[in-house]
Scaffold this motif. Structure first.
Motif, PDB file in Angstrom:
ATOM      1  N   ASP A  60       0.873  -1.261   0.222  1.00 27.20           N
ATOM      2  CA  ASP A  60      -0.235  -0.203   0.074  1.00 27.20           C
ATOM      3  C   ASP A  60       0.784   1.042   0.063  1.00 27.20           C
ATOM      4  N   VAL A  82       0.905   4.993   1.730  1.00 30.75           N
ATOM      5  CA  VAL A  82       0.435   5.751   2.999  1.00 30.75           C
ATOM      6  C   VAL A  82       0.839   7.534   2.350  1.00 30.75           C
ATOM      7  N   GLY A 121      -0.813   3.316   7.953  1.00 29.74           N
ATOM      8  CA  GLY A 121      -0.814   2.266   7.368  1.00 29.74           C
ATOM      9  C   GLY A 121      -1.207   0.896   8.012  1.00 29.74           C
TER      10      GLY A 121
END
Length: 310
Positions: free
Chosen positions: A15, A17, A36
């Motif tokens: 991911d 962030v 995150g």
């Protein structure tokens, strides 16, 4: 060499962030990791970090949850697909707005335009509550249609829409396209450095970085191809970070290694990496694992690449 290995069969997902939940700000790497809910985090993209009077905008592409959230120009990037596949390449996001029955190319996406330049920029919720600058012509779009046109001041970003900002000659060229009630939509596609269609539609997470270090198991540094104008910086011995894929399919995060770019590529090869890219470095080089620093950066950063339990 400080590094973390994320096994191929680990139940972790990548991911990106964003600092302070809005593009243009900075935050400590440990805070980004906690935000995150990450087991591990490494520093992300290059960004504008020298003029404190300007937004700390990233350079390159950012994709989060499968959607483009930032672009300013073509460059190299690392991406992770919805099946966990790692992609590295040069990518050019093409954003096209349709205003009524006319199409306009979006030059910048959540990236601050220069006050004396000419551009078409789009800002949505990933920018934050407002566009965070006070020049140009701003067209506020809610629920797919123009609701307000404001010039020369900072404006809020509609919760159910976005803002298109025009500067310089773009105001004369496209300003008359926008009237209250005009229908507006936009779409995103991707191209490679040759202008050919690039299939990144299944990429869930991506961060612009560079240069590319390794492709297909060999060193593949091409600064000119990636538009790196400051070649001397790649030859300096500074703290550097990189992300790569090993021959076994594991993801490896390297950070805080004092070396040149070419030395970083050789280090990645010795770690059995077949595909790798350099991330931001210097004072921003950092690695955070299981609630503590392995490499602590000395400055806050714009974004981070994190891995969390899927």
């Amino acid at each position: 060499v400080n590094y973390v290995v994320i096994p191929k069969n680990a139940s972790l997902e990548a991911d990106v962030v964003i600092a302070q939940n809005g593009i243009g700000s900075t935050e400590e790497l440990s805070s980004l990791a906690m935000q995150g809910e990450a087991l591990t985090a490494v520093n992300g993209s290059f960004f504008q970090s020298f003029d404190v009077k300007k937004p700390m905008d990233p350079y390159g592409i950012l994709i989060k949850n499968g959607r483009l959230i930032h672009k300013n120009e073509m460059g190299s990037a690392i991406g992770f697909t919805d099946t966990g596949e790692l992609k590295i390449g040069i990518i050019n996001p093409v954003v096209t707005a349709t205003i009524g029955n006319r199409n306009v190319n979006i030059d910048l996406f959540n990236h601050t335009p220069t006050a004396d330049g000419s551009s078409v920029a789009l800002f949505n919720k990933h920018r934050g509550e407002s566009i965070n600058f006070s020049y140009g012509c701003n067209i506020l779009i809610s629920s797919g249609e123009v609701t307000q046109i404001v010039s020369g001041r900072n404006v809020p970003i509609p919760t159910n829409g976005y803002v298109i900002n025009l500067t310089g000659d773009a105001i004369k060229t496209y300003g008359d396209y926008f009237k209250k009630g005009t229908k507006v939509t936009f779409k995103v596609s991707y191209q490679d450095e040759n202008g050919d269609k690039l299939n990144w539609s299944n990429v869930e997470t991506a961060i612009g970085a560079g240069p590319i270090l390794i492709q297909n198991g060999v060193v593949s540094i091409d600064l000119a191809k990636e538009n790196f104008s400051d070649e001397k910086s790649t030859q300096m011995t500074i703290a550097r970070s990189a992300v790569g894929l090993t021959s076994a399919g594991d993801v490896i995060l390297v950070s805080g290694v004092n070396c040149t770019t070419e030395q970083l590529a050789e280090i990645m090869l010795k770690l059995d990496v077949v595909r790798a890219i350099s991330m931001n470095g210097g004072a921003f080089s950092g690695l955070y694992v299981n609630g503590q620093y392995v490499v602590k950066p000395s400055r806050n950063m714009s974004n981070a690449l994190v891995f969390k339990i899927s």
